[in-house]
Design an enzyme around this catalytic site. Structure first.
Site, PDB file in Angstrom:
ATOM      1  CD  GLU A 120      -2.946  -1.146   2.325  1.00 31.44           C
ATOM      2  OE1 GLU A 120      -3.893  -1.925   2.258  1.00 31.44           O
ATOM      3  OE2 GLU A 120      -2.792  -0.316   3.259  1.00 31.44           O
ATOM      4  CD  GLU A 129      -3.606  -5.938   4.141  1.00 34.99           C
ATOM      5  OE1 GLU A 129      -4.461  -5.144   4.597  1.00 34.99           O
ATOM      6  OE2 GLU A 129      -2.392  -5.719   4.184  1.00 34.99           O
TER       7      GLU A 129
END
Length: 441
Positions: free
Chosen positions: A171, A351
């Site tokens: 991320e 995720e």
């Protein structure tokens, strides 16, 4: 829209089923055995930055309790585990000498999981940059790219052949925007120009690291993990439509265009004006290295409004303890859009999960909302697969309750409940459902 719940048999035999964690959130032992401080150790010391005033000093004591956690993972029946290495644990200053005690910890962990048939998916950078590098400018400093590349190469040299995949960064949007522009995550800087330079250096270091690791002759699949969401305009007004397009550019196209097309979207660069990153000749070609996979972290969709912020509660859908709308079909839409627009070789849902308030009663955590969330997002993943999207894996976030960054220990994402006073682990009903789902051979 709701999708019918598939069984495991509806997925390919080689589909990856896993759980995920990150080093800072679970390991604790923040200065044990020669580990150096990370930006998150420093950030936690700043009063008011962490909601409950906590830190990662102890977390889940995974550094000491890893054998118990390895058994937990194996007992769930997953065939994969996504975890991250703490850069300051294996190289305290982010440059210079390696810390053999730190490497030995990951060596033991990899051995134990491999012995149980669990494939290892390693993330090199899940946000815990060595503080010593932040003192020199962190990701806003181009030199950090070279330091990261050396770190990645050393890890790949030592462990690469024992890993199922290597992810460079987790991320980069969060690191750059929440950490360098908004200042609500480590390192707590508020500068859009530094943030955009950090975006570029994170992507550049990804490309440099992939080149260097492949230069070792490794065939281990390599990729990057992005947090992505469909962006919806709050209304059909021209202003909201324009804002949604720009937000999509800042959150998705800025990263995907660079990685898959070798350029930044011009509308975003024009919007950034003097805050646009400084790009040197050859940088974009380096960033656009061929990817073996793209990891997608998905939690919810986003709305864009040119005026007041959109209130997700007005959709009528359930909202998690983080205030995020539960919207499984957004995952299907996102995976299909990525496939259509960019054609990644392989997509992994790296995720996916939800925080809810759990009630521990007589040894049972009946987390029906989380169970439904995981089940419905697995169904959404299957729906994308049925539409021809090359999605090859699903990792539930997270294996266990942990340090949830600026929220401290108040927000629980785990399939496994952790009593942070006793460190007792207890499988929630969501974990028992996942275990049952995976047992259906």
């Amino acid at each position: 829209m709701t999708y019918p719940t598939p069984s495991r048999q509806h997925f390919p035999d080689d589909f990856i089923w896993g759980v995920a964690t990150s080093s800072f959130q679970i390991e604790g032992a923040h200065l044990a055995d020669g580990k150096g401080p990370s930006v998150w150790d420093t950030f936690c010391e700043v009063k008011g930055k962490i909601a409950d005033g906590s830190n990662g000093h102890v977390a889940c004591e995974h550094y000491q309790r890893w054998p118990e956690d390895v058994q937990l993972i194996a007992d769930l029946g997953v065939n994969a585990y996504r975890f991250s290495m703490s850069w300051p644990r294996v190289q305290p200053d982010g440059q210079g000498a390696w810390n053999e005690a730190g490497f030995a910890f990951y060596d033991r962990l990899i051995d134990a999981l491999s012995a149980r048939g669990i494939a290892l998916h390693l993330t090199l950078n899940h946000w815990d940059l060595p503080q010593a590098l932040q003192d020199q400018g962190g990701w806003a400093n181009r030199e950090t790219c070279a330091h990261f590349t050396r770190y990645a190469t050393e890890v790949a040299r030592r462990f690469g052949s024992r890993l199922a995949s290597i992810c460079t960064h987790n991320e980069p949007w969060v690191i750059a925007i929440l950490g360098y522009e908004q200042g609500i995550f480590a390192p707590g800087i508020q500068s859009r120009s530094q943030a955009m330079q950090a975006v570029h250096h994170l992507l550049l270091s990804h490309g440099m690291a992939c080149q260097a690791m492949r230069g070792l002759g490794l065939t281990t699949p390599m990729g990057i993990v992005l947090n992505l969401s469909p962006i919806y305009p709050a209304s059909q007004s021209p202003e909201d439509l324009a804002k949604a397009k720009l937000d999509d550019g800042l959150i998705l196209r800025l990263y995907m265009d660079a990685l898959y097309r070798g350029s930044y979207p011009q509308d975003v660069i024009s919007h950034l004006a003097e805050d646009a990153p400084q790009v040197k000749s050859g940088d974009m070609a380096t960033i656009a290295q061929p990817l073996d996979f793209l990891g997608v972290n998905y939690y919810t969709r986003n709305f864009s409004s040119s005026g007041n912020p959109w209130d997700v509660a007005s959709t009528g859908n359930q909202v998690t303890d983080m205030g995020w709308e539960v919207y499984p079909q957004g995952l299907t839409e996102l995976l299909c859009r990525l496939h259509q627009d960019y054609q990644p070789k392989l997509l992994l849902v790296t995720e996916n999960g939800a925080a809810f308030k759990d009630e521990y009663k007589d040894g049972v955590i009946n987390d029906t909302q989380r169970l439904d969330y995981v089940r419905d997002h697995i169904a959404a993943t299957h729906a994308a697969h049925q539409q021809g999207v090359p999605v090859g894996g699903y990792f539930a976030w997270s294996l266990m309750d942990n340090f949830e960054w600026a929220s401290g220990y108040a927000k629980r994402f785990g399939l496994v409940h952790v009593n942070f006073e006793t460190q007792q682990r207890t499988l929630k009903n969501s974990a028992l459902w996942y275990q049952q789902f995976l047992s259906e051979k």
